[in-house]
Design a protein around this motif. Sequence first.
Motif, PDB file in Angstrom:
ATOM      1  N   SER A   1       0.823  -1.206   0.000  1.00  0.00           N
ATOM      2  CA  SER A   1       0.000   0.000   0.000  1.00  0.00           C
ATOM      3  C   SER A   1       0.858   1.258   0.000  1.00  0.00           C
ATOM      4  CB  SER A   1      -0.938  -0.007   1.222  1.00  0.00           C
ATOM      5  OG  SER A   1      -1.732   1.152   1.236  1.00  0.00           O
ATOM      6  N   CYS A   2       1.906   1.260   0.818  1.00  0.00           N
ATOM      7  CA  CYS A   2       2.770   2.441   0.904  1.00  0.00           C
ATOM      8  C   CYS A   2       3.510   2.683  -0.410  1.00  0.00           C
ATOM      9  CB  CYS A   2       3.777   2.284   2.035  1.00  0.00           C
ATOM     10  SG  CYS A   2       3.051   2.268   3.685  1.00  0.00           S
ATOM     11  N   TYR A   3       3.992   1.616  -1.030  1.00  0.00           N
ATOM     12  CA  TYR A   3       4.847   1.760  -2.203  1.00  0.00           C
ATOM     13  C   TYR A   3       4.057   1.969  -3.491  1.00  0.00           C
ATOM     14  CZ  TYR A   3       8.890   0.901  -5.250  1.00  0.00           C
ATOM     15  OH  TYR A   3       9.895   1.022  -6.180  1.00  0.00           O
ATOM     16  N   TYR A   4       2.935   1.249  -3.634  1.00  0.00           N
ATOM     17  CA  TYR A   4       2.208   1.260  -4.896  1.00  0.00           C
ATOM     18  C   TYR A   4       0.893   2.040  -4.880  1.00  0.00           C
ATOM     19  CZ  TYR A   4       5.351  -2.347  -6.728  1.00  0.00           C
ATOM     20  OH  TYR A   4       6.455  -3.043  -7.169  1.00  0.00           O
ATOM     21  N   ILE A   5       0.336   2.296  -3.705  1.00  0.00           N
ATOM     22  CA  ILE A   5      -0.993   2.897  -3.632  1.00  0.00           C
ATOM     23  C   ILE A   5      -0.962   4.333  -3.094  1.00  0.00           C
ATOM     24  CG2 ILE A   5      -3.324   2.656  -2.717  1.00  0.00           C
ATOM     25  CD1 ILE A   5      -2.511   0.413  -4.655  1.00  0.00           C
ATOM     26  N   CYS A   6      -0.259   4.545  -1.988  1.00  0.00           N
ATOM     27  CA  CYS A   6      -0.316   5.844  -1.314  1.00  0.00           C
ATOM     28  C   CYS A   6       0.363   6.929  -2.145  1.00  0.00           C
ATOM     29  CB  CYS A   6       0.348   5.743   0.061  1.00  0.00           C
ATOM     30  SG  CYS A   6       0.363   7.323   0.959  1.00  0.00           S
ATOM     31  N   GLY A   7      -0.381   7.985  -2.440  1.00  0.00           N
ATOM     32  CA  GLY A   7       0.161   9.077  -3.234  1.00  0.00           C
ATOM     33  C   GLY A   7       1.023  10.045  -2.461  1.00  0.00           C
ATOM     34  N   VAL A   8       1.007   9.962  -1.130  1.00  0.00           N
ATOM     35  CA  VAL A   8       1.803  10.899  -0.322  1.00  0.00           C
ATOM     36  C   VAL A   8       2.924  10.186   0.422  1.00  0.00           C
ATOM     37  CG1 VAL A   8      -0.005  12.640  -0.070  1.00  0.00           C
ATOM     38  CG2 VAL A   8       0.094  10.738   1.556  1.00  0.00           C
ATOM     39  N   SER A   9       3.281   8.980  -0.001  1.00  0.00           N
ATOM     40  CA  SER A   9       4.323   8.236   0.714  1.00  0.00           C
ATOM     41  C   SER A   9       5.676   8.947   0.668  1.00  0.00           C
ATOM     42  CB  SER A   9       4.456   6.818   0.147  1.00  0.00           C
ATOM     43  OG  SER A   9       4.741   6.847  -1.239  1.00  0.00           O
ATOM     44  N   ASP A  10       5.923   9.736  -0.378  1.00  0.00           N
ATOM     45  CA  ASP A  10       7.192  10.466  -0.451  1.00  0.00           C
ATOM     46  C   ASP A  10       7.326  11.495   0.671  1.00  0.00           C
ATOM     47  OD1 ASP A  10       7.889   9.037  -2.669  1.00  0.00           O
ATOM     48  OD2 ASP A  10       7.348  10.596  -4.116  1.00  0.00           O
ATOM     49  N   GLU A  11       6.192  11.882   1.241  1.00  0.00           N
ATOM     50  CA  GLU A  11       6.185  12.871   2.324  1.00  0.00           C
ATOM     51  C   GLU A  11       6.073  12.217   3.700  1.00  0.00           C
ATOM     52  OE1 GLU A  11       6.594  16.036   1.662  1.00  0.00           O
ATOM     53  OE2 GLU A  11       6.504  15.777  -0.529  1.00  0.00           O
ATOM     54  N   CYS A  12       6.021  10.893   3.725  1.00  0.00           N
ATOM     55  CA  CYS A  12       5.743  10.170   4.965  1.00  0.00           C
ATOM     56  C   CYS A  12       7.044   9.781   5.666  1.00  0.00           C
ATOM     57  CB  CYS A  12       4.917   8.921   4.657  1.00  0.00           C
ATOM     58  SG  CYS A  12       4.582   7.905   6.110  1.00  0.00           S
ATOM     59  N   CYS A  13       7.243  10.279   6.871  1.00  0.00           N
ATOM     60  CA  CYS A  13       8.460   9.976   7.628  1.00  0.00           C
ATOM     61  C   CYS A  13       8.527   8.494   7.999  1.00  0.00           C
ATOM     62  CB  CYS A  13       8.543  10.851   8.872  1.00  0.00           C
ATOM     63  SG  CYS A  13       7.147  10.690  10.007  1.00  0.00           S
ATOM     64  N   TYR A  14       7.366   7.878   8.234  1.00  0.00           N
ATOM     65  CA  TYR A  14       7.345   6.463   8.593  1.00  0.00           C
ATOM     66  C   TYR A  14       7.767   5.596   7.405  1.00  0.00           C
ATOM     67  CZ  TYR A  14       4.625   8.208  12.536  1.00  0.00           C
ATOM     68  OH  TYR A  14       4.200   8.901  13.633  1.00  0.00           O
ATOM     69  N   TYR A  15       7.289   5.943   6.216  1.00  0.00           N
ATOM     70  CA  TYR A  15       7.658   5.189   5.025  1.00  0.00           C
ATOM     71  C   TYR A  15       9.151   5.340   4.732  1.00  0.00           C
ATOM     72  CZ  TYR A  15       7.976   3.900   0.099  1.00  0.00           C
ATOM     73  OH  TYR A  15       8.349   3.322  -1.093  1.00  0.00           O
ATOM     74  N   GLN A  16       9.658   6.555   4.873  1.00  0.00           N
ATOM     75  CA  GLN A  16      11.088   6.775   4.634  1.00  0.00           C
ATOM     76  C   GLN A  16      11.932   5.990   5.637  1.00  0.00           C
ATOM     77  OE1 GLN A  16      12.036   8.172   1.922  1.00  0.00           O
ATOM     78  NE2 GLN A  16       9.930   8.765   1.408  1.00  0.00           N
ATOM     79  N   LEU A  17      11.465   5.914   6.889  1.00  0.00           N
ATOM     80  CA  LEU A  17      12.165   5.127   7.908  1.00  0.00           C
ATOM     81  C   LEU A  17      12.184   3.649   7.527  1.00  0.00           C
ATOM     82  CD1 LEU A  17      13.526   4.995  10.705  1.00  0.00           C
ATOM     83  CD2 LEU A  17      11.238   4.753  11.692  1.00  0.00           C
ATOM     84  N   ASP A  18      11.048   3.140   7.075  1.00  0.00           N
ATOM     85  CA  ASP A  18      10.981   1.743   6.656  1.00  0.00           C
ATOM     86  C   ASP A  18      11.924   1.466   5.491  1.00  0.00           C
ATOM     87  OD1 ASP A  18       9.165   1.155   8.590  1.00  0.00           O
ATOM     88  OD2 ASP A  18       7.404   1.176   7.279  1.00  0.00           O
ATOM     89  N   ARG A  19      11.981   2.364   4.535  1.00  0.00           N
ATOM     90  CA  ARG A  19      12.858   2.177   3.381  1.00  0.00           C
ATOM     91  C   ARG A  19      14.330   2.174   3.813  1.00  0.00           C
ATOM     92  NH1 ARG A  19      11.606   5.379  -2.050  1.00  0.00           N
ATOM     93  NH2 ARG A  19      13.113   3.805  -2.708  1.00  0.00           N
ATOM     94  N   ASN A  20      14.665   3.067   4.722  1.00  0.00           N
ATOM     95  CA  ASN A  20      16.047   3.116   5.210  1.00  0.00           C
ATOM     96  C   ASN A  20      16.421   1.842   5.953  1.00  0.00           C
ATOM     97  OD1 ASN A  20      16.434   5.655   4.124  1.00  0.00           O
ATOM     98  ND2 ASN A  20      15.839   6.720   6.010  1.00  0.00           N
ATOM     99  N   GLU A  21      15.464   1.289   6.715  1.00  0.00           N
ATOM    100  CA  GLU A  21      15.710   0.039   7.430  1.00  0.00           C
ATOM    101  C   GLU A  21      15.939  -1.112   6.466  1.00  0.00           C
ATOM    102  OE1 GLU A  21      16.082  -0.725  10.709  1.00  0.00           O
ATOM    103  OE2 GLU A  21      16.150   1.437  11.035  1.00  0.00           O
ATOM    104  N   ARG A  22      15.165  -1.167   5.370  1.00  0.00           N
ATOM    105  CA  ARG A  22      15.315  -2.240   4.395  1.00  0.00           C
ATOM    106  C   ARG A  22      16.679  -2.173   3.705  1.00  0.00           C
ATOM    107  NH1 ARG A  22      10.174  -0.585   2.819  1.00  0.00           N
ATOM    108  NH2 ARG A  22       8.530  -1.791   3.784  1.00  0.00           N
ATOM    109  N   ARG A  23      17.171  -0.992   3.501  1.00  0.00           N
ATOM    110  CA  ARG A  23      18.456  -0.847   2.798  1.00  0.00           C
ATOM    111  C   ARG A  23      19.639  -1.413   3.614  1.00  0.00           C
ATOM    112  NH1 ARG A  23      16.828   5.078   1.310  1.00  0.00           N
ATOM    113  NH2 ARG A  23      15.848   4.778  -0.743  1.00  0.00           N
ATOM    114  N   LYS A  24      19.403  -1.608   4.887  1.00  0.00           N
ATOM    115  CA  LYS A  24      20.477  -2.153   5.723  1.00  0.00           C
ATOM    116  C   LYS A  24      20.652  -3.645   5.531  1.00  0.00           C
ATOM    117  CE  LYS A  24      19.750   1.271   9.435  1.00  0.00           C
ATOM    118  NZ  LYS A  24      19.379   1.437  10.860  1.00  0.00           N
ATOM    119  N   TYR A  25      19.646  -4.283   4.905  1.00  0.00           N
ATOM    120  CA  TYR A  25      19.680  -5.749   4.801  1.00  0.00           C
ATOM    121  C   TYR A  25      19.796  -6.178   3.345  1.00  0.00           C
ATOM    122  CZ  TYR A  25      18.055  -5.331   9.598  1.00  0.00           C
ATOM    123  OH  TYR A  25      17.933  -5.015  10.918  1.00  0.00           O
TER     124      TYR A  25
END
Length: 265
Positions: free
Chosen positions: A241-265
């Motif tokens: 939902s965050c990646y493909y559906i939500c139109g404001v995910s680029d502005e979402c601090c929670y989504y950016q945090l999740d993306r940063n966490e994934r990049r560690k693995y």
Amino acid sequence: MGEVSYRPLIEDMIWSYSRLEAFDDCPYRWFLKYIKHCKESDKFYATYGSFMHKLIEQYYNGTLTKDEMVTKFLVDFSKEVRGTRPQESIVTKYIQCGCEYLRSFQPFRFNMIDVEKRVEFNIDGTPFVGFIDYLGEEDGELVIVDNKSRDLKPRSKRAKPTLKDQELDSMLKQLYIYSAAVKQEYGKFPKLLCFNCFRTGTFIEEPFNEDAYNAAIEWAKKQVEDIKDADDFYPNREFFSCYYICGVSDECCYYQLDRNERRKY
């Protein structure tokens, strides 16, 4: 967020089904969209649905013939369907589904009253706005048709409702809310609520049910009050939902945090 009350801003809002549904989906997305007014980015699934809606509308308002719909779909697909693409096999499937639907397109059997009809109405004094994809008439009775990309199924009529039955009931809330607008303008409720599922070619007809209508209206009223009373707009962190559906995910601090966490693995 919890220390600030946004109720004065919310009190002045004009409501819609999509505004109520967005809060159910993710309260923080609702906050970014309707309180902070963050600009939305294009998403593949949303723009695909909007493109198909536009082609169907253009047929009914006389600017496209049936044969022209397929050509325009193929020629304009890359321009109209924007946003991060899912895997290529899914994109190909969506193109195939669109072509199949438009090639076999059959006009609704109902007499057209209006297409993409804007309605302004109220529910117990609360202002609402909406767009009815297609308002028709059959034997003197009114019919609402909603064009949907979602893979809905006709009601199973089993003693115990299936998950698809529950999904259908959830989608019908929108049409029952629009039924309030139809009643206020025409003096009577529609006889049928229909879904034109253009991705699968399924057409679903549901007879108007007063109990379901009352439940949808109560849901809408409760949603408005819950949003007004909200003191925290928490996120629903779900990757698809965050990646493909939500139109404001680029502005979402929670989504950016999740993306940063994934990049560690």
